[in-house]
Write an enzyme that holds these catalytic residues in place. Structure first.
Site, PDB file in Angstrom:
ATOM      1  N   LYS A  12      27.337  -4.781  -3.312  1.00 44.35           N
ATOM      2  CA  LYS A  12      27.803  -5.402  -4.551  1.00 44.35           C
ATOM      3  C   LYS A  12      29.086  -4.774  -5.083  1.00 44.35           C
ATOM      4  CE  LYS A  12      23.464  -7.447  -6.038  1.00 44.35           C
ATOM      5  NZ  LYS A  12      22.392  -7.514  -7.059  1.00 44.35           N
ATOM      6  N   ARG A  18      16.444  -4.058  -1.751  1.00 42.10           N
ATOM      7  CA  ARG A  18      16.877  -5.333  -1.143  1.00 42.10           C
ATOM      8  C   ARG A  18      18.247  -5.101  -0.543  1.00 42.10           C
ATOM      9  NH1 ARG A  18      20.191  -9.433  -2.688  1.00 42.10           N
ATOM     10  NH2 ARG A  18      19.686 -11.525  -1.865  1.00 42.10           N
TER      11      ARG A  18
HETATM   12  C1  LIG Z   1      18.816 -12.818  -4.921  1.00 46.46           C
HETATM   13  N1  LIG Z   1      19.353 -11.553  -5.426  1.00 46.46           N
HETATM   14  C2  LIG Z   1      20.645 -11.150  -5.464  1.00 46.46           C
HETATM   15  S1  LIG Z   1      21.952 -12.142  -4.889  1.00 46.46           S
HETATM   16  C3  LIG Z   1      23.379 -11.284  -5.377  1.00 46.46           C
HETATM   17  C4  LIG Z   1      23.988 -10.462  -4.249  1.00 46.46           C
HETATM   18  O1  LIG Z   1      23.307  -9.993  -3.373  1.00 46.46           O
HETATM   19  N2  LIG Z   1      25.320 -10.355  -4.352  1.00 46.46           N
HETATM   20  C5  LIG Z   1      26.130  -9.758  -3.451  1.00 46.46           C
HETATM   21  C6  LIG Z   1      25.793  -9.582  -2.106  1.00 46.46           C
HETATM   22  C7  LIG Z   1      26.720  -9.014  -1.245  1.00 46.46           C
HETATM   23  C8  LIG Z   1      27.986  -8.632  -1.695  1.00 46.46           C
HETATM   24  C9  LIG Z   1      28.291  -8.799  -3.032  1.00 46.46           C
HETATM   25  C10 LIG Z   1      27.383  -9.353  -3.894  1.00 46.46           C
HETATM   26  N3  LIG Z   1      20.779  -9.923  -5.998  1.00 46.46           N
HETATM   27  C11 LIG Z   1      19.501  -9.533  -6.345  1.00 46.46           C
HETATM   28  C12 LIG Z   1      18.976  -8.366  -6.982  1.00 46.46           C
HETATM   29  O2  LIG Z   1      19.694  -7.411  -7.361  1.00 46.46           O
HETATM   30  N4  LIG Z   1      17.608  -8.345  -7.175  1.00 46.46           N
HETATM   31  C13 LIG Z   1      16.809  -9.382  -6.787  1.00 46.46           C
HETATM   32  N5  LIG Z   1      15.486  -9.274  -7.019  1.00 46.46           N
HETATM   33  N6  LIG Z   1      17.286 -10.487  -6.173  1.00 46.46           N
HETATM   34  C14 LIG Z   1      18.618 -10.556  -5.975  1.00 46.46           C
END
Ligand SMILES: Cn1c(SCC(=O)Nc2ccccc2)nc2c(=O)[nH]c(N)nc21
Length: 279
Positions: A222, A256
């Protein structure tokens, strides 16, 4: 916090931290560059994550990227259901990342074991969709909505505000008949938080664990990692693993992640340090 999480037919052992592998089934997925635009590619990726040691999988059919187009129920189901059917005997709990009650119901009917709802089951019908099941639940904090949440996050006290929100969600879930043993809580890193607010939540994560429910966190790749390391999304593995270990040190029990193999190795070292018998 409890040592297990009921996830449908599975009772997930949380006596040690567990790794939830991310399976992006969206064509515009954040960091996979849409590699998984097909069911076969998604299933292949899931099998690789299982081989890497994932303790559970999170199947997502809709991107939460600010500005991502809305996905219809039909489209989301077309992405997710075939993957659930292909993986439902894989031996680990299958979580589905969705906020749509219709997707929750169909996913559970197809064999999903957990629902991971970034809206914390606040959409109309979401509670009813999961109340009658014994699937695992992750209730996550988000301020605002994906489209606008990062514009200007505003809190009196971000940790106190997130704790209050999570406690309110637990009360709603349990009032609807959800057994406490099915509930995990998540502060929602990056969902309506500035970088400093994300790190304040990470530093005080023990207060989330003190609520008495297993803590699930998602920091992998992130922008809170990129902001500190200066690295692009594809180069954030080391920072992501460091953040995951910091969270586990403060009580997180499910992380996760995209980089399952690296996180599994890191947690093996962490576990060895934590359980070295005192002479
Ligand atoms: C579905 N989901 C997401 S998606 C966002 C993401 O991964 N962004 C992202 C991924 C990769 C790079 C930059 C941003 N984040 C969470 C979390 O932090 N907790 C739970 N429970 N579920 C989640």
């Amino acid at each position: 916090p409890p040592q297990t999480l009921r996830c449908g037919r599975y009772l997930l052992d949380l006596s040690r931290p567990r790794v939830m592998g991310i399976v992006n089934l969206t064509p515009d997925s954040f960091s996979d560059g849409g590699k998984h635009d097909s069911v076969d590619a998604g299933v292949a990726h899931a099998r690789q994550l299982l081989a890497d040691g994932a303790d559970l999988l999170d199947l997502g059919g809709e991107s939460t990227r600010p500005g991502a187009a809305d996905v219809s129920v039909a489209d989301e189901l077309a992405r997710v259901l075939p993957v659930i059917e292909a993986l439902r005997d894989c031996g680990v709990p299958l979580s589905v990342d969705t906020a749509k009650p219709a997707v929750m119901r169909a996913a559970l009917a197809a064999g999903a074991d957990m629902i991971n709802d970034i809206w914390g089951f606040r959409q109309p019908g979401a509670l009813e969709a999961v109340a009658g099941s014994d699937c695992g639940l992750c209730a996550m904090h988000m301020q605002g909505e994906p489209r606008t949440m990062q514009a200007a996050p505003e809190y009196d006290d971000v940790v106190a505000d997130v704790l209050r929100f999570l406690q309110d969600q637990v009360a709603r879930l349990e009032a609807a008949g959800v057994a406490p043993g099915r509930i995990s809580l998540d502060p929602g890193f990056g969902f309506g938080k500035t970088v400093p607010q994300n790190y304040q939540l990470l530093r005080e994560l023990d207060r989330v664990a003190a609520l008495g429910y297993p803590v699930l966190i998602g920091v992998s790749r992130k922008s809170m990692i990129g902001a500190i390391t200066g690295k692009a999304v594809g180069d954030r593995m080391a920072g992501s693993v460091a953040a995951a270990l910091s969270a586990v040190q403060r009580g997180a029990r499910i992380v996760r992640v995209h980089d399952v193999a690296a996180t599994v190795d890191a947690l093996k070292i962490w576990g060895t340090v934590e359980t070295v018998a005192t002479p």
